[in-house]
Each structure stands twice: as C-alpha cells, then as structure tokens.
Design a protein around this motif. Structure first.
Motif, mmCIF file in Angstrom:
data_model
loop_
_atom_site.group_PDB
_atom_site.id
_atom_site.type_symbol
_atom_site.label_atom_id
_atom_site.label_comp_id
_atom_site.label_asym_id
_atom_site.label_seq_id
_atom_site.Cartn_x
_atom_site.Cartn_y
_atom_site.Cartn_z
ATOM 1 N N GLN A 63 -6.442 -3.635 -9.732
ATOM 2 C CA GLN A 63 -5.533 -2.585 -9.290
ATOM 3 C C GLN A 63 -6.165 -1.198 -9.367
ATOM 4 O O GLN A 63 -5.971 -0.369 -8.468
ATOM 5 C CB GLN A 63 -4.240 -2.631 -10.108
ATOM 6 N N ALA A 64 -6.907 -0.924 -10.423
ATOM 7 C CA ALA A 64 -7.550 0.388 -10.544
ATOM 8 C C ALA A 64 -8.541 0.609 -9.405
ATOM 9 O O ALA A 64 -8.609 1.699 -8.824
ATOM 10 C CB ALA A 64 -8.255 0.508 -11.895
ATOM 11 N N LYS A 65 -9.303 -0.436 -9.073
ATOM 12 C CA LYS A 65 -10.258 -0.325 -7.966
ATOM 13 C C LYS A 65 -9.547 -0.043 -6.654
ATOM 14 O O LYS A 65 -9.981 0.776 -5.855
ATOM 15 C CB LYS A 65 -11.068 -1.623 -7.836
ATOM 16 N N GLN A 68 -8.439 3.478 -6.365
ATOM 17 C CA GLN A 68 -9.523 4.376 -5.956
ATOM 18 C C GLN A 68 -9.754 4.316 -4.446
ATOM 19 O O GLN A 68 -10.045 5.326 -3.803
ATOM 20 C CB GLN A 68 -10.812 4.009 -6.702
ATOM 21 N N PRO A 125 -1.916 1.237 -10.517
ATOM 22 C CA PRO A 125 -3.377 1.397 -10.437
ATOM 23 C C PRO A 125 -3.949 2.436 -11.386
ATOM 24 O O PRO A 125 -5.154 2.462 -11.613
ATOM 25 C CB PRO A 125 -3.580 1.837 -8.981
ATOM 26 N N GLU A 126 -3.083 3.274 -11.967
ATOM 27 C CA GLU A 126 -3.596 4.334 -12.845
ATOM 28 C C GLU A 126 -4.053 3.800 -14.189
ATOM 29 O O GLU A 126 -4.690 4.498 -14.970
ATOM 30 C CB GLU A 126 -2.522 5.416 -13.059
ATOM 31 N N ARG A 127 -3.736 2.549 -14.502
ATOM 32 C CA ARG A 127 -4.210 1.971 -15.763
ATOM 33 C C ARG A 127 -4.743 0.580 -15.520
ATOM 34 O O ARG A 127 -4.365 -0.086 -14.563
ATOM 35 C CB ARG A 127 -3.091 1.919 -16.796
ATOM 36 N N ARG A 128 -5.649 0.163 -16.395
ATOM 37 C CA ARG A 128 -6.178 -1.198 -16.302
ATOM 38 C C ARG A 128 -5.088 -2.181 -16.693
ATOM 39 O O ARG A 128 -4.385 -1.977 -17.676
ATOM 40 C CB ARG A 128 -7.398 -1.394 -17.199
ATOM 41 N N GLN A 129 -4.992 -3.281 -15.935
ATOM 42 C CA GLN A 129 -3.901 -4.215 -16.148
ATOM 43 C C GLN A 129 -4.375 -5.444 -16.902
ATOM 44 O O GLN A 129 -5.522 -5.868 -16.782
ATOM 45 C CB GLN A 129 -3.353 -4.670 -14.790
#
Length: 451
Positions: free
Chosen positions: A352-354, A357, A383-387
């Motif tokens: 999600q983070a990728k 971006q 996406p603003e944090r690692r899941q």
C-alpha cells in the motif's frame, strides 16, 4: 519534427515512409542530431518512447557511408533475448533499402543457431545485437574481432545492471577501440548507471525526457486486497471484464509460473514468459500470443522488455511495481496506436505504501474497485503507513461493478508494414546506391517488417 527535417539519407526516409513513420518522438528529435555529430550521449527516457530508432537510424545512416568491411562495426547490447530479437526486427525494417547487415546474438539456442551466430560474427556483420553473456561466450572462443567497432550502444542499461551485467559490460568495453562513439539509453538514472556512464562515455551529451504521465486513454483502477485474494480477483477480471490481449506483470518467476498455471486450470488461454524456459519455448509463446492462440501473457518486469504489441487491451499489475517509472512503463503497454486501454493493479497490504507513492507521482488517486462479495472482506487502504495483515478491515473505497471500458477484439497485427520498392524524386535528399535489401550475414535473406 518530421523525420525528413533531419539529416537522414533518402533511403532511410523511404523505409520510414513505407513503415508509416512520419514524425519524430522527443527522444528521437533530440538524440539523432547529436549521434550524427559524433557525440557520445546518455539518454534517459521511458520505455515506449522510440529509443531504438533514436540510435539505429543515425548509426545505419553513418554505416552506409563507410566502405564495406569484414569486421563488426557496431555492437548493440540488450538485457534480454526478446529485446535483442525486437531490435533486430526493427533494424531490418530501417535498413531495408541499405546494404547494412545485422545479426542477433543471444543464448538458449540450439547448435545450428549458435553456428549461424558464429558464422555471422566471423564474416563481420555490420551490426551485432547481443546479450552480454552470449557475446562474451563467443569472445572467449577466440574468433570475435572487435577491433573495427566504431559504435557501442547500450539499450535498457538500467535493466542490464539490475540483471547483474555490469562486469560483463565492462569486460566487453575493454576489448573495444578507445576511439569509438558510445551511446547509452536507459529508462532511469540510478547511481550505478552514472558510474557506468563515467567509465565508458567521453564528454557525453545528456538527453533527458521526463517520465510522462499515463495517457487519458488508459482507464486506471486498483483492487485493495489480501495477497491470498489476488488469484480470485484475476479470474474475476478475465471472466467479467476482459480476457483478450492481456499482459499480467508479476514480481517473481515463481508468481509468474504459479499464476499462469492457475489461469490455465481455470480454462483461460494463458502462457508465461520466464527465464527457466528454453529459447524455443519462449519464441513459441511469443508467436502464439501474436497469433491470438494465447490471450493472457504473464511476465516479470525484466522479461517484459521486448514484449512490444500495439493491441493490448488490458495490463494487470498482479504485484505493485517497485518504482513509479516502472508503473508508467507497464501500463503504457496498452492504449497504443490511438486505442483505449485498461490498467488494473492488485494492491496487497504490504504494497500500500508503494502504491501511495505511485499515486503521489501521478498527482491523483487511482479509482478503487470493490471486490465481489464472494471473494471476502478486504483491508482498509491506508498508504500512509506500512500495513500488517489488515484482517477484518473492509475497504472504504471503491465502486461496485465492473471496471469501465469496452471490451475490444483485435487481430493481433503489428504496425510496421513491409516497405514496397519504389522510386521517389530526391528533392534534395541524399540518394545512395541501393544494395540487396536487408541481406544478413548468416547467409539467409532477411524478411522485411511484417504486418
């Protein structure tokens, strides 16, 4: 700019006209004059912008002015067999009216093909298009004469470094004459590319074409899901949205192999391209896809270079690409030749983070689709944090129903047509003696670009 505004020979312009190439792309407009001036260049532009023509056209033009030689004059390095074959096909089209010879050198072939490659090198094909490992294998056998090489070209240089070819490239470069013209083309400019450029280029001119945003003709969407749901979503897409002329990108050979097997078991005409296949098998897969006997082609990023079709209706990112540029490259395989296309990305919890971006790079949110209820609950998109696993979280984004876009059928034709022999008034353009069109050094007559 039109090609006939460049200082290219009349014979090359005739071939371009027959192939219905009229206007230059930005990378061609900026690079071709610099190459004709004799400058080393480092050019950065995304896949699909016409980089191959940007170096082949001026090099063919300059080779045609030189006396016939029995030594290799130009080396083109490519990361994969498929890309080497594609460059060779384009070479045949561009040089159709000019007696410049070429051969493609790559691994995974039988003894007869290796012998033909060996013969072409010994006889001095004007242009050798090769993967690094296979060219080194021929060099180590002692019959490769590179003393006459005037042009050294690296295509998809970033991919070659990704595949671990840095040392091979440097080993080849040390065997070339110091007085040569070196051209490096890459989709990205990481530090290793800069290191390679400083080692083999001399006072290079730089050409940078900004990574363009995807065309509006591509309908982009994404499914926020658990990794275990991806195969079911993939089958839903093929059944309910589109199942013809589809390319699926996965992050590893294992994912490629497993997904293709799963799709075949579900009744889809799917095939994979991976480095474990013998060359004959890979060639057959590409032929089957071109002919429409395969509807869904599953590949990794590295092996996707050289997979070039104008009639792809949908691209699926089974795994989120590692970089924003890779996302643009992948989905740019569809919506070509003034067609519409679809691009779908399956976003697992860890990606999600990728994907966030990528959305920042694009400057907008990609539409989120709702997964069919029978596939199960989905993670929340944050996406603003690692899941982590994201269990039990339902997606708050998305629209019900199918992805938009009309299902289209295609005949699978390539765009390049065989040039027809013709005479045109020179109109001030340079006219050269026309040799036998497309003759190749391995003894066989090269075919013209086919429709």
């Amino acid at each position: 700019m039109r090609f006939d505004e460049l200082d290219l020979s009349d014979d090359i312009l005739d071939a371009l006209d027959a192939m219905r190439f009229d206007n230059c792309t930005p990378i061609q407009e900026q690079s071709i004059p610099l190459v004709l001036e004799g400058r080393d260049i480092i050019a950065v532009a995304q896949t699909g912008t016409g980089k191959t023509a940007a170096y082949l056209l001026p090099v063919i033009d300059m080779l045609a002015d030189k006396p016939t030689s029995d030594r290799v004059s130009c080396i083109v390095m490519a990361p994969t067999r498929e890309l080497a074959q594609q460059i060779d096909r384009q070479m045949e089209g561009f040089s159709y009216y000019i007696p410049v010879t070429s051969t493609a050198i790559y691994g995974g072939t039988d003894g007869a093909t290796f012998a033909a490659q060996q013969r072409a090198i010994k006889e001095g094909a004007d242009v050798v298009i090769a993967t690094p490992g296979r060219l080194l294998a021929h060099m180590q056998m002692g019959y490769v004469d590179l003393s006459g090489v005037e042009y050294f070209i690296l295509d998809e240089a970033d991919r070659m470094l990704d595949m671990g070819f840095y040392d091979d490239i440097m080993q080849i470069a040390t065997k070339l004459p110091r007085e040569r013209q070196t051209l490096m083309f890459s989709a990205t400019m990481p530090p290793r590319i800069q290191q390679l450029a400083s080692a083999i280029l001399r006072d290079p001119a730089e050409v940078k074409i900004a990574v363009s945003r995807p065309t509006d003709k591509i309908a982009q969407s994404a499914y926020i899901c658990h990794d275990a749901q991806k195969a079911a979503i993939m089958k839903h897409l093929l059944r309910e949205v589109n199942s013809e002329r589809v390319i699926v990108f996965a992050s590893s050979k294992l994912n490629v192999r497993d997904l293709a097997r799963t799709l075949r078991r579900s009744g889809f005409k799917a095939a994979e391209i991976n480095s474990d296949l013998e060359q004959d098998a890979r060639d057959q897969v590409m032929l089957d896809f071109r002919a429409g006997r395969v509807d869904v082609l599953v590949a990794t990023d590295i092996l996707s270079r050289g997979i070039d079709f104008d009639d792809i209706t949908m691209v699926v990112n089974y795994d989120v690409p590692r970089a924003c540029e890779d996302y643009v490259h992948r989905i740019g395989r569809t919506a070509r030749a003034d067609r519409d296309g679809m691009a779908v990305t399956l976003v697992g919890p860890k990606d999600q983070a990728k994907f966030g971006q990528i959305e920042k790079f694009l400057g907008y949110e990609v539409r989120k689709e709702e997964i069919p209820a029978e596939i199960g609950e989905t993670p929340e998109y944050r996406p603003e944090r690692r899941q982590g696993s994201g269990r039990g979280n339902k997606s708050r984004l998305g629209n019900k129903g199918k992805n938009g876009g009309a299902r289209s059928k295609s005949s699978g034709k390539e765009t390049a047509k065989a040039p027809e022999a013709k005479e045109k008034s020179s109109s001030g353009r340079r006219r050269r003696f026309r040799g036998r069109p497309g003759k190749k050094k391995d003894g066989g007559a090269a075919s013209a670009p086919k429709e």
